[in-house]
Design a protein around this motif. Structure first.
Motif, PDB file in Angstrom:
ATOM      1  N   CYS A  44       0.946  -1.097   0.050  1.00 24.49           N
ATOM      2  CA  CYS A  44       0.086  -0.007  -0.181  1.00 24.49           C
ATOM      3  C   CYS A  44       0.746   1.295   0.184  1.00 24.49           C
ATOM      4  O   CYS A  44       1.712   1.573   0.906  1.00 24.49           O
ATOM      5  CB  CYS A  44      -0.965   0.073   1.249  1.00 24.49           C
ATOM      6  SG  CYS A  44      -1.899   1.520   1.166  1.00 24.49           S
ATOM      7  N   CYS A  95      -0.243   3.627   3.105  1.00 27.97           N
ATOM      8  CA  CYS A  95       0.176   3.306   4.683  1.00 27.97           C
ATOM      9  C   CYS A  95       1.217   2.501   4.768  1.00 27.97           C
ATOM     10  O   CYS A  95       1.651   1.971   5.898  1.00 27.97           O
ATOM     11  CB  CYS A  95      -1.198   2.780   5.576  1.00 27.97           C
ATOM     12  SG  CYS A  95      -1.476   1.012   5.022  1.00 27.97           S
ATOM     13  N   ALA A 104      -6.016  -1.943   5.556  1.00 26.94           N
ATOM     14  CA  ALA A 104      -5.602  -0.995   6.756  1.00 26.94           C
ATOM     15  C   ALA A 104      -6.063   0.037   6.708  1.00 26.94           C
ATOM     16  O   ALA A 104      -6.588   0.982   7.389  1.00 26.94           O
ATOM     17  CB  ALA A 104      -3.873  -1.160   6.929  1.00 26.94           C
TER      18      ALA A 104
HETATM   19 ZN   LIG Z   1      -3.025   1.192   3.276  1.00 22.03          ZN
END
Ligand SMILES: [Zn+2]
Ligand SMILES: [Zn+2]
Length: 360
Positions: A15, A18, A33
């Motif tokens: 990702c 994050c 997340a």
């Molecule tokens: Zn993420």
């Protein structure tokens, strides 16, 4: 070639928002997340330890990129999972990671999204460059391949010219006949017992006291296992396929056969009679052959092959001497002390024995 499918596995992605690593290509269309959408061009191959199998995978085709929000959608989606826009025929398909390969017994290494994005960028750059070149027509500068070709071509040309000069560059010169010589031979053959050998299926008739021995007659190629590689291919839908490809390996093996050793009666050259001279007067003649017992009995003898050679020795203007074997007709015209025209190599300084013209 034998090809065997090992399995289908999830591509991974990291990702970018994050930094959660190793998200799954099929199961995680969005980051669990933070909810950021998956970028299909950031999908990468996992290491062997990180592989996640996709059981009963149904392949619909490459993912389609939503034209409105760039989210990757399964090929069967009619509406974008990210923004709800309709996915129509104008949607672009996800690009494929290039295929990877390792040898037998080797493991695949892992990657990260950085590797995937770098590859995508390199591919885009290459495409852009190609498009620019196609637009601009041929570039004014020479391509590397053309340059190498020209250099290689130049070297080949220089070598060819050198070879030509070395062997074919000739000049006419005058030479003097220094000496003449001839030689004539007649073989004398006897019908006698000899030892010989042949493959047993090729033994001549009349062979006696035949003994056999196994010997290597030829070689054959026999298969010696396989040479395999493992490949991984991007399915472009968040999964990849692992395939084992094997080619047969071969080795050379001797083929044995029966060799026959035997005795046989055969015309065999037992001696050679020779006559020679160093002048053309008297004319060359054949040597006398005395036969012990003419006929076709065992122990009888006969005349075999005849051979004759005629040679001339020349001295050139520099005092260097050359020897030539010539046809009888040329030899007959030679007289010691006569001046002949001939061609001589400019670089090699060797006399061309086929170039004589008596200069009168
Ligand atoms: Zn993420
Ligand atoms: Zn969308």
């Amino acid at each position: 070639m034998r090809s065997e499918e090992i399995g289908t596995y999830e591509m991974l992605w990291d990702c970018p928002h994050c930094n959660t690593p190793k998200l799954l290509g099929i199961q995680h269309r969005h980051c669990p997340a933070c909810g950021a959408p998956q970028d299909p061009s950031a999908r990468y191959y996992p290491s062997d330890e990180d592989k996640v199998a996709v059981e009963d995978h149904v392949y619909h085709g490459a993912d389609l990129i939503c034209p409105a929000c760039t989210t990757a959608n399964a090929a069967i989606a009619r509406f974008c999972v990210g923004c709800g826009s309709p996915i129509g025929g104008d949607a672009e398909a996800a690009a494929a990671r290039s295929e990877q390969q390792v040898g037998q017994g080797e493991a695949f290494g892992g990657e990260t999204s950085k590797d995937a994005l770098a590859e995508a960028r390199a591919r885009r750059d290459a495409q852009r460059q190609q498009a620019q070149q196609a637009h601009a027509g041929p570039k004014p500068g020479m391509s590397r391949g053309l340059k190498i070709g020209l250099v290689v071509g130049g070297v080949v040309l220089v070598v060819a010219v050198l070879v030509f000069v070395l062997f074919f560059w000739k000049r006419e010169t005058t030479v003097e006949v220094k000496a003449v010589a001839w030689e004539r031979t007649i073989e004398v053959q006897e019908f006698k017992e000899v030892r010989d050998s042949a493959w047993c299926d090729e033994v001549p008739s009349g062979a006696r006291k035949v003994s056999r021995k196994q010997e290597k007659r030829s070689t054959k190629k026999v298969q010696d296992g396989e040479e395999c590689v493992k490949k991984r291919k991007d399915n472009r839908d968040g999964t990849f396929k692992e395939i084992k490809e094997c080619k047969p390996k071969f080795r050379e093996e001797p083929v044995y056969d029966d060799k026959c050793y035997f005795e046989i009666d055969r015309w065999t050259t037992v001696r050679t009679e020779q006559a020679r001279g160093s002048s053309n007067d008297p004319a060359p003649s054949w040597p006398a052959v005395e036969l012990r017992e003419p006929g076709t009995c065992k122990g009888c003898d006969r005349e075999g092959e005849r051979a004759e050679t005629y040679s001339l020795t020349f001295v050139d203007l520099d005092g260097e001497s050359h020897e030539c074997e010539v046809e009888r007709a040329v030899w007959d015209q030679a007289e010691v002390g006569a001046k002949w025209k001939a061609e001589v190599g400019v670089v090699t300084t060797s006399l061309d024995c086929g170039s004589f013209t008596p200069a009168r």
